[in-house]
Design an enzyme around this catalytic site. Structure first.
Site, PDB file in Angstrom:
ATOM      1  N   PRO A  17      -0.108   8.085  34.041  1.00  0.00           N
ATOM      2  CA  PRO A  17      -0.630   6.736  34.310  1.00  0.00           C
ATOM      3  C   PRO A  17       0.377   5.626  34.060  1.00  0.00           C
ATOM      4  CG  PRO A  17      -1.597   7.659  32.317  1.00  0.00           C
ATOM      5  CD  PRO A  17      -0.864   8.774  32.998  1.00  0.00           C
ATOM      6  N   TYR A  30      11.159   0.316  29.606  1.00  0.00           N
ATOM      7  CA  TYR A  30      11.140   1.461  30.517  1.00  0.00           C
ATOM      8  C   TYR A  30      12.261   1.458  31.561  1.00  0.00           C
ATOM      9  CZ  TYR A  30       6.581   2.108  28.404  1.00  0.00           C
ATOM     10  OH  TYR A  30       5.576   2.294  27.500  1.00  0.00           O
ATOM     11  N   ALA A  84       0.679   7.733  28.749  1.00  0.00           N
ATOM     12  CA  ALA A  84      -0.200   7.583  27.586  1.00  0.00           C
ATOM     13  C   ALA A  84      -1.077   8.811  27.353  1.00  0.00           C
ATOM     14  CB  ALA A  84      -1.069   6.339  27.758  1.00  0.00           C
ATOM     15  N   HIS A  87      -0.539  11.289  24.439  1.00  0.00           N
ATOM     16  CA  HIS A  87      -1.044  11.071  23.084  1.00  0.00           C
ATOM     17  C   HIS A  87      -2.558  11.264  22.962  1.00  0.00           C
ATOM     18  CE1 HIS A  87       2.920   9.368  23.076  1.00  0.00           C
ATOM     19  NE2 HIS A  87       2.552   8.382  23.880  1.00  0.00           N
ATOM     20  N   ASP A  94      -4.389  21.776  27.758  1.00  0.00           N
ATOM     21  CA  ASP A  94      -5.050  23.036  28.099  1.00  0.00           C
ATOM     22  C   ASP A  94      -4.652  23.509  29.495  1.00  0.00           C
ATOM     23  OD1 ASP A  94      -6.269  23.067  25.637  1.00  0.00           O
ATOM     24  OD2 ASP A  94      -8.278  22.545  26.374  1.00  0.00           O
ATOM     25  N   GLU A 105       8.629  18.349  28.670  1.00  0.00           N
ATOM     26  CA  GLU A 105       8.033  17.023  28.485  1.00  0.00           C
ATOM     27  C   GLU A 105       9.151  15.991  28.384  1.00  0.00           C
ATOM     28  OE1 GLU A 105       5.804  16.796  24.856  1.00  0.00           O
ATOM     29  OE2 GLU A 105       5.525  14.623  25.020  1.00  0.00           O
ATOM     30  N   HIS A 107      10.161  11.620  28.221  1.00  0.00           N
ATOM     31  CA  HIS A 107       9.750  10.225  28.048  1.00  0.00           C
ATOM     32  C   HIS A 107      10.951   9.327  28.246  1.00  0.00           C
ATOM     33  CE1 HIS A 107       5.829  11.375  26.662  1.00  0.00           C
ATOM     34  NE2 HIS A 107       6.410  12.309  25.937  1.00  0.00           N
ATOM     35  N   LEU A 108      10.714   8.213  28.898  1.00  0.00           N
ATOM     36  CA  LEU A 108      11.766   7.210  29.085  1.00  0.00           C
ATOM     37  C   LEU A 108      12.153   6.602  27.743  1.00  0.00           C
ATOM     38  CD1 LEU A 108       9.986   5.653  32.136  1.00  0.00           C
ATOM     39  CD2 LEU A 108      12.298   6.573  32.253  1.00  0.00           C
ATOM     40  N   SER A 109      11.153   6.178  26.993  1.00  0.00           N
ATOM     41  CA  SER A 109      11.400   5.544  25.693  1.00  0.00           C
ATOM     42  C   SER A 109      11.413   6.622  24.599  1.00  0.00           C
ATOM     43  CB  SER A 109      10.312   4.510  25.399  1.00  0.00           C
ATOM     44  OG  SER A 109       9.042   5.131  25.313  1.00  0.00           O
ATOM     45  N   ARG A 114       8.613   4.094  18.224  1.00  0.00           N
ATOM     46  CA  ARG A 114       7.595   3.131  18.644  1.00  0.00           C
ATOM     47  C   ARG A 114       6.360   3.226  17.727  1.00  0.00           C
ATOM     48  NH1 ARG A 114       6.839   3.225  24.914  1.00  0.00           N
ATOM     49  NH2 ARG A 114       5.925   1.197  24.379  1.00  0.00           N
ATOM     50  N   ARG A 118       2.083   6.766  19.132  1.00  0.00           N
ATOM     51  CA  ARG A 118       2.904   7.458  20.142  1.00  0.00           C
ATOM     52  C   ARG A 118       3.692   8.628  19.537  1.00  0.00           C
ATOM     53  NH1 ARG A 118       2.695   3.849  24.588  1.00  0.00           N
ATOM     54  NH2 ARG A 118       2.518   1.695  23.876  1.00  0.00           N
TER      55      ARG A 118
HETATM   56  O1  CA2 Z   1       8.363   6.434  27.331  1.00  0.00           O
HETATM   57  C1  CA2 Z   1       7.641   7.015  28.159  1.00  0.00           C
HETATM   58  O2  CA2 Z   1       8.062   7.577  29.152  1.00  0.00           O
HETATM   59  C2  CA2 Z   1       6.122   6.978  27.955  1.00  0.00           C
HETATM   60  O3  CA2 Z   1       5.601   8.234  28.382  1.00  0.00           O
HETATM   61  C3  CA2 Z   1       5.606   5.853  28.820  1.00  0.00           C
HETATM   62  C4  CA2 Z   1       4.112   5.617  28.648  1.00  0.00           C
HETATM   63  C5  CA2 Z   1       3.754   5.473  27.172  1.00  0.00           C
HETATM   64  O4  CA2 Z   1       2.346   5.365  27.038  1.00  0.00           O
HETATM   65  C6  CA2 Z   1       4.253   6.628  26.355  1.00  0.00           C
HETATM   66  O5  CA2 Z   1       3.938   6.387  25.001  1.00  0.00           O
HETATM   67  C7  CA2 Z   1       5.739   6.785  26.493  1.00  0.00           C
HETATM   68  C8  CA2 Z   1       3.698   4.349  29.366  1.00  0.00           C
HETATM   69  C9  CA2 Z   1       4.050   4.321  30.820  1.00  0.00           C
HETATM   70  C10 CA2 Z   1       3.757   2.956  31.315  1.00  0.00           C
HETATM   71  O6  CA2 Z   1       4.699   2.622  32.282  1.00  0.00           O
HETATM   72  C11 CA2 Z   1       4.845   1.308  32.577  1.00  0.00           C
HETATM   73  C12 CA2 Z   1       5.859   1.003  33.448  1.00  0.00           C
HETATM   74  C13 CA2 Z   1       6.085  -0.301  33.755  1.00  0.00           C
HETATM   75  C14 CA2 Z   1       5.292  -1.293  33.235  1.00  0.00           C
HETATM   76  C15 CA2 Z   1       4.281  -0.967  32.370  1.00  0.00           C
HETATM   77  C16 CA2 Z   1       4.045   0.335  32.044  1.00  0.00           C
END
Ligand code: CA2
Length: 154
Positions: A17, A30, A84, A87, A94, A105, A107-109, A114, A118
């Site tokens: 999402p 991001y 998200a 988490h 499953d 898996e 993640h960008l961040s 954080r 998370r």
């Molecule tokens: O760091 C990541 O890749 C995350 O999976 C990104 C998720 C966050 O909930 C995870 O904790 C870490 C959020 C993706 C939301 O992406 C956006 C992109 C642009 C603007 C707003 C949200």
């Protein structure tokens, strides 16, 4: 049953999402690339290492679950940024456990730098590994690790 010794490998890149908003909001967290640009980089990296990458993004948990189920017999491995749902989602965990496809898996961040909520991933225990904090490089490193795992294992 797919034979993973055949070339190229087929990889499902699954984006959860809000990742459709990449490049449009919160570039400080991001990065500036759009999801289409990340998918292009994955395709290019995949070409170099003989892996065809098929990308799917959904904001809906059930669609992500269905897509993981459909990967069985279609793809050799899964690269996932569950967003998200990382988490929160026992259902995604499953589904990955059920299809038993090697999954990385990403993640960008850096989720560990954080908010506390998370720091826990439901996906991590069913993944072969996790890469977090390197922006779009997380995806490319994750793809390399997944393909290497698939080739070494076969
Ligand atoms: O760091 C990541 O890749 C995350 O999976 C990104 C998720 C966050 O909930 C995870 O904790 C870490 C959020 C993706 C939301 O992406 C956006 C992109 C642009 C603007 C707003 C949200």
């Amino acid at each position: 049953m797919l034979n993973s010794t055949l070339q190229p490998l087929s990889i499902l890149a699954l984006h959860g999402p809000n990742l459709n908003l990449l490049g449009q909001r919160e570039p400080g967290i991001y990065g500036a690339l759009t999801l289409a640009e990340i998918n292009r980089l994955l395709e290019e990296e995949g070409f170099k290492i003989q892996a065809k990458v098929f990308s799917v993004q959904s904001n809906h948990e059930g669609i992500l679950v269905d897509t993981i189920h459909a990967a069985l017999g279609q793809h050799h491995g899964i690269l996932i940024n569950a967003g998200a749902y990382t988490h929160t989602s026992v259902a995604l965990r499953d589904a990955i456990a059920a299809v038993n496809l090697p999954t990385v898996e990403v993640h960008l961040s850096n989720i560990y730098r954080r908010e506390d909520f998370r720091h826990h991933s439901y996906i991590a225990p069913v993944a072969i590994g996790q890469i977090s904090g390197f922006g779009e490089q997380s995806y490319l490193l994750g793809l390399q690790a997944l393909v290497n795992h698939l080739r070494v294992r076969s």
